[in-house]
Write a protein that holds these residues in place. Structure first.
Motif, PDB file in Angstrom:
ATOM      1  N   ALA A 199       0.821  -1.213   0.000  1.00  0.00           N
ATOM      2  CA  ALA A 199       0.000   0.000   0.000  1.00  0.00           C
ATOM      3  C   ALA A 199       0.855   1.264   0.000  1.00  0.00           C
ATOM      4  N   LEU A 200       2.020   1.203   0.626  1.00  0.00           N
ATOM      5  CA  LEU A 200       2.908   2.368   0.727  1.00  0.00           C
ATOM      6  C   LEU A 200       4.133   2.178  -0.156  1.00  0.00           C
ATOM      7  N   ARG A 201       3.891   2.019  -1.427  1.00  0.00           N
ATOM      8  CA  ARG A 201       4.994   1.810  -2.378  1.00  0.00           C
ATOM      9  C   ARG A 201       6.003   2.951  -2.301  1.00  0.00           C
ATOM     10  N   ASP A 202       7.263   2.634  -2.506  1.00  0.00           N
ATOM     11  CA  ASP A 202       8.365   3.598  -2.525  1.00  0.00           C
ATOM     12  C   ASP A 202       8.567   4.308  -1.185  1.00  0.00           C
ATOM     13  N   VAL A 203       8.097   3.734  -0.087  1.00  0.00           N
ATOM     14  CA  VAL A 203       8.312   4.286   1.246  1.00  0.00           C
ATOM     15  C   VAL A 203       9.196   3.292   2.001  1.00  0.00           C
ATOM     16  N   PRO A 204      10.372   3.741   2.467  1.00  0.00           N
ATOM     17  CA  PRO A 204      11.226   2.834   3.246  1.00  0.00           C
ATOM     18  C   PRO A 204      10.483   2.346   4.485  1.00  0.00           C
ATOM     19  N   LEU A 205      10.528   1.035   4.721  1.00  0.00           N
ATOM     20  CA  LEU A 205       9.751   0.406   5.783  1.00  0.00           C
ATOM     21  C   LEU A 205      10.596  -0.663   6.454  1.00  0.00           C
ATOM     22  N   SER A 206      10.581  -0.682   7.780  1.00  0.00           N
ATOM     23  CA  SER A 206      11.292  -1.745   8.490  1.00  0.00           C
ATOM     24  C   SER A 206      10.487  -2.181   9.705  1.00  0.00           C
ATOM     25  N   VAL A 207      10.620  -3.457  10.047  1.00  0.00           N
ATOM     26  CA  VAL A 207       9.947  -4.008  11.218  1.00  0.00           C
ATOM     27  C   VAL A 207      10.791  -3.689  12.437  1.00  0.00           C
ATOM     28  N   VAL A 208      10.142  -3.122  13.463  1.00  0.00           N
ATOM     29  CA  VAL A 208      10.839  -2.723  14.687  1.00  0.00           C
ATOM     30  C   VAL A 208      10.698  -3.793  15.761  1.00  0.00           C
ATOM     31  N   GLU A 209       9.461  -4.239  16.002  1.00  0.00           N
ATOM     32  CA  GLU A 209       9.202  -5.247  17.026  1.00  0.00           C
ATOM     33  C   GLU A 209       8.013  -6.101  16.641  1.00  0.00           C
ATOM     34  N   VAL A 210       8.003  -7.317  17.156  1.00  0.00           N
ATOM     35  CA  VAL A 210       6.892  -8.237  16.959  1.00  0.00           C
ATOM     36  C   VAL A 210       6.519  -8.791  18.334  1.00  0.00           C
ATOM     37  N   PHE A 211       5.238  -8.673  18.687  1.00  0.00           N
ATOM     38  CA  PHE A 211       4.743  -9.163  19.968  1.00  0.00           C
ATOM     39  C   PHE A 211       3.704 -10.244  19.715  1.00  0.00           C
ATOM     40  N   GLU A 212       3.802 -11.336  20.457  1.00  0.00           N
ATOM     41  CA  GLU A 212       2.755 -12.355  20.364  1.00  0.00           C
ATOM     42  C   GLU A 212       1.559 -11.891  21.179  1.00  0.00           C
ATOM     43  N   VAL A 213       0.364 -11.994  20.593  1.00  0.00           N
ATOM     44  CA  VAL A 213      -0.867 -11.586  21.264  1.00  0.00           C
ATOM     45  C   VAL A 213      -1.487 -12.847  21.841  1.00  0.00           C
ATOM     46  N   PRO A 214      -1.713 -12.867  23.160  1.00  0.00           N
ATOM     47  CA  PRO A 214      -2.330 -14.071  23.746  1.00  0.00           C
ATOM     48  C   PRO A 214      -3.744 -14.268  23.219  1.00  0.00           C
ATOM     49  N   GLU A 215      -4.082 -15.525  22.981  1.00  0.00           N
ATOM     50  CA  GLU A 215      -5.411 -15.847  22.469  1.00  0.00           C
ATOM     51  C   GLU A 215      -6.436 -15.711  23.588  1.00  0.00           C
ATOM     52  N   ASP A 216      -7.599 -15.165  23.231  1.00  0.00           N
ATOM     53  CA  ASP A 216      -8.695 -15.066  24.199  1.00  0.00           C
ATOM     54  C   ASP A 216      -9.268 -16.441  24.434  1.00  0.00           C
ATOM     55  N   GLU A 217      -9.588 -16.730  25.671  1.00  0.00           N
ATOM     56  CA  GLU A 217     -10.098 -18.054  25.990  1.00  0.00           C
ATOM     57  C   GLU A 217     -11.595 -18.110  25.861  1.00  0.00           C
TER      58      GLU A 217
END
Length: 117
Positions: free
Chosen positions: A99-117
């Motif tokens: 969606a954001l073509r030609d825009v420099p993009l990098s992943v900073v952090e990834v967090f696991e989201v706990p599943e709702d029970e």
């Protein structure tokens, strides 16, 4: 398979601005418009933060010189049913990068989201 919250950083160039606040407003607005046009309203967009080299306090990631600004945007999206953190980051970067073509993009952090029970 798990759900993950992926935080990314984008470098957005804004031309013909004089003030940092104006540059931030334009960058967030333009990024939001491009994401909405791609039906990606679920991606959160806000200005990023950079730590001061002297005191460590965070400030808005924007710099203006010669009426041109570089604004660091913080983007977040949730990825469902990914095989792991690496898979979630690849999915998020591919989706947002499309969606954001030609825009420099990098992943900073990834967090696991706990599943709702």
């Amino acid at each position: 398979m798990g759900n993950y919250l992926v935080a990314m950083e984008a470098a957005w160039l804004v031309r013909d601005v004089e003030a940092v606040d104006d540059a931030i407003g334009v960058a967030v607005s333009e990024a939001g418009k491009r994401l909405n046009a791609a039906n990606m309203e679920y991606v959160e967009v806000e200005v990023g933060a950079t730590g001061c080299p002297a005191c460590g306090e965070p400030f808005d990631s924007a710099f203006v010189a010669a009426d041109t600004a570089l604004v660091g945007l913080a983007l977040e999206m949730e990825v469902f049913n990914a095989e792991g953190e690496e898979h979630a980051s690849r999915i998020a970067k591919s989706e947002v990068g499309g969606a954001l073509r030609d825009v420099p993009l990098s992943v900073v952090e990834v967090f696991e989201v706990p599943e709702d029970e």
